[in-house]
Design an enzyme around this catalytic site. Structure first.
Site, PDB file in Angstrom:
ATOM      1  N   THR A 199       0.524  -0.812   0.000  1.00  0.00           N
ATOM      2  CA  THR A 199       0.000   0.000   0.000  1.00  0.00           C
ATOM      3  C   THR A 199       0.769   1.194   0.000  1.00  0.00           C
ATOM      4  O   THR A 199       0.443   1.917   0.181  1.00  0.00           O
ATOM      5  CB  THR A 199      -1.099  -0.450   0.461  1.00  0.00           C
ATOM      6  OG1 THR A 199      -1.648  -1.377   0.298  1.00  0.00           O
ATOM      7  CG2 THR A 199      -1.675   0.501   0.125  1.00  0.00           C
ATOM      8  N   THR A 255       2.920  -3.954   0.356  1.00  0.00           N
ATOM      9  CA  THR A 255       2.178  -3.428   1.491  1.00  0.00           C
ATOM     10  C   THR A 255       2.384  -4.232   2.767  1.00  0.00           C
ATOM     11  O   THR A 255       2.843  -5.388   2.727  1.00  0.00           O
ATOM     12  CB  THR A 255       0.664  -3.415   1.142  1.00  0.00           C
ATOM     13  OG1 THR A 255      -0.068  -2.823   2.208  1.00  0.00           O
ATOM     14  CG2 THR A 255       0.129  -4.816   0.921  1.00  0.00           C
ATOM     15  N   GLY A 310      -6.331  -0.297  -0.543  1.00  0.00           N
ATOM     16  CA  GLY A 310      -7.300  -1.357  -0.257  1.00  0.00           C
ATOM     17  C   GLY A 310      -8.211  -1.610  -1.452  1.00  0.00           C
ATOM     18  O   GLY A 310      -7.764  -1.577  -2.606  1.00  0.00           O
TER      19      GLY A 310
END
Ligand code: DON
Length: 551
Positions: free
Chosen positions: A363, A381, A456
């Site tokens: 992320t 991430t 996400g």
């Protein structure tokens, strides 16, 4: 008329110019890491070398997501046109069980999100190893060295990073080692102060000198497994030793005369993007214009339909049969699109589609293009900001909380509100479903866009909207990325609009039956490079503190 033309030229055509360079470009979410990447390219490294060095640098300077304790995906395309996908997603530890995050009453606990039990087996170092072994030019140690130096000598905290560390208190606060490292004697660092990470420097130095296996079989592995056992975590020495990054065939699709090279499962992103683009091509809402209620409504409806399929069908292809060809079947996509009317479809009334049977099996983000035209689109991430909050004592790195990307129980949402079912249930050695969507777009076989994002479930919709803005509205890459975005993921039945949408559009969408929510949170952070005839355009998302630089 002439006066108007002069003004027009002086002001330019864009709201925000991208960074332009002739030969090579690096875009990342952190200025220090971008400079590391440019340095490697200038020293004769290729895009793959730069990606490895940048990923290690981000593990130091961008602790919210940069990592060696997490995992991710790299989509690469060589100058000769060959594309490959490197999957270094974390895996569930061998001791993981299907219901491990349910309490005695069957209710989900917070263990998948915070603490030692939340971590999957990290994949980053093996992934970077594979990228380097297959494609790199410079010696491994040279690529890890800049991050060792940054961790050892320290780096000056930007306002954004200092604020981010301060904001992580809820996650890192309960873990003494994280607190000790990211706070100085109980108070937070201020922007402009220097943060040194000596334990991380030593870990990175061992990885530089002894090679990637140090993380999986060496001192690092032993200490990590011992700490895990001490604190009730599940990752063992055997899990680390057995972890492998793998190559997968990227998905290939077409959209409005462009080739889309996309992330295959266990990413849900490529299928999502190609399904949604297929529906959009079929419905063609673009004449209505950017920012129009008609376009926003159509985007929301195609997103809603894709996310209903995602929750049913997508998971780790090494464990479940993902019906890729069926999900991307043009007739199926057209039929899903035809169910869209000029009213919002309540999500409760919409289920996943009846996917046709298979005919054949089928992320943080960084984008780099080098002077030869090799391209890397890499997203990796820890999952949530600062992952599980746990820093391994003595090793100095944060661990992921990626186990939360599994479906703890059918019908129970994860931290991104995503629902999942059987296909994404926990099993030992299985990879959790991901939304990470590193993407490359070509036109007539020539590199056009290298793009991706953290965020996400909002990654897939965010990256797609930026691509549409380039292809359908001909925006430069910075404007395409900065334009307001929206997000719908079927469940919860909510159309999220970022700041920047016209209040009139918002009202029209409400009248169409959408449950509209507006907010300041961005729909992902897209970072991209657009390749023009003579120039490269680089753009970090205006929502971030990222940086594009090239030469
Ligand atoms: O793989 C996924 O879909 C998530 N673990 C990504 C997490 C993420 O992007 C967090 N960033 N804001």
């Amino acid at each position: 008329m002439r006066f108007a033309l002069v003004i027009f030229l002086a002001l330019g055509l864009s709201a925000h110019e991208p960074v332009r360079a002739r030969k090579a470009m690096v875009v990342t979410q952190d200025p220090i890491a971008t400079d590391v990447g440019v340095g490697i390219l200038k020293r004769g490294g290729n895009a793959y070398d730069a990606a490895v060095a940048v990923a290690f640098a981000l593990a130091v300077t961008y602790p919210t997501a940069g990592n060696i304790g997490g995992g991710g995906f790299a989509l690469v395309r060589s100058a000769n046109g060959e594309a490959n996908f490197i999957d270094f997603r974390e895996k569930a530890p061998g001791q993981a069980t299907r219901d491990m995050y349910l309490d005695a009453q069957g209710k989900p606990t917070r263990d998948s999100v915070v603490g030692w039990r939340a971590s999957g087996v990290p994949g980053t170092v093996r992934g970077l190893e594979l990228l380097h072994k297959k494609y790199g030019k410079l010696p491994w140690a040279e690529l890890v060295k800049p991050s060792v130096k940054l961790a050892k000598n320290g780096f000056v905290l930007s306002y954004a990073t200092a604020r981010s560390i301060r904001g992580s208190e809820r996650t890192t606060g309960p873990f003494p080692e994280s607190k000790r490292i990211y706070l100085k004697g109980g108070s937070y660092y201020e922007a402009g102060e220097t943060l040194r990470l000596p334990e991380l420097a030593r870990t990175l130095d061992r990885i530089a000198k002894r090679g990637p296996s140090e993380f999986y079989q060496g001192e690092t592995a032993k200490r990590l497994a011992a700490e895990m056992a001490k604190h009730g975590g599940l990752v063992t020495e055997a899990d680390l030793r057995n972890y492998q990054a793998v190559e997968r065939k990227p998905l290939l699709g077409h959209y409005h005369g462009h080739e889309i090279i996309a992330a295959p499962p266990p990413s849900s992103g490529g299928i999502g993007m190609l399904q949604m683009m297929g529906m959009l091509e079929h419905l063609n809402p673009f004449p209505a214009g950017m920012g129009s209620a008609k376009l926003a409504h159509t985007l929301a409806e195609v997103m809603r339909r894709y996310y209903a399929d995602r929750s049913q069908f997508l998971g780790d292809p090494d464990f479940v049969k993902v019906p890729v060809a069926g999900l991307l079947n043009p007739k199926y996509i057209a039929q899903r699109a035809d169910s869209i009317t000029d009213r919002a479809t309540p999500s409760a009334s919409l289920q996943h589609g009846a996917v046709p049977p298979e005919e054949s099996p089928e992320t943080t983000h960084l984008s780099i293009v080098d002077a030869q035209g090799n391209a890397v689109s890499l997203t990796y991430t820890l999952n949530g900001s600062y992952g599980s909050g746990v820093t391994v004592p003595g090793l100095g790195f944060l661990l992921n909380n990626e186990m939360d990307d599994f479906s703890a129980k059918p019908g129970v949402a994860n931290m991104f509100g995503a629902l999942g079912g059987e296909a994404n249930a926990i099993a030992p050695g299985k990879r959790m479903l991901s939304s990470m969507t590193p993407t490359i777009v070509t036109k007539d076989g020539k590199l056009l866009l290298v793009i991706g994002a953290p965020g996400g479930t909002r990654i897939i919709t965010g990256v797609m909207q930026a691509i549409l803005n380039v292809i359908d509205y001909k925006l430069n890459v910075q404007d395409a990325i900065d334009a307001p975005r929206l997000h719908h993921q079927w469940m919860p039945d909510r159309l999220y609009l970022e700041r920047g949408w016209s209040p009139d559009t918002v009202e029209l969408l409400k009248k169409m039956g959408h449950n509209v929510e507006t907010g300041t949170m961005g729909v992902s952070n897209v970072h991209g490079i657009l390749v023009e005839e003579k120039w490269l355009q680089g753009a970090p998302d205006g929502r971030s503190n990222g940086k594009a630089a090239g030469y």
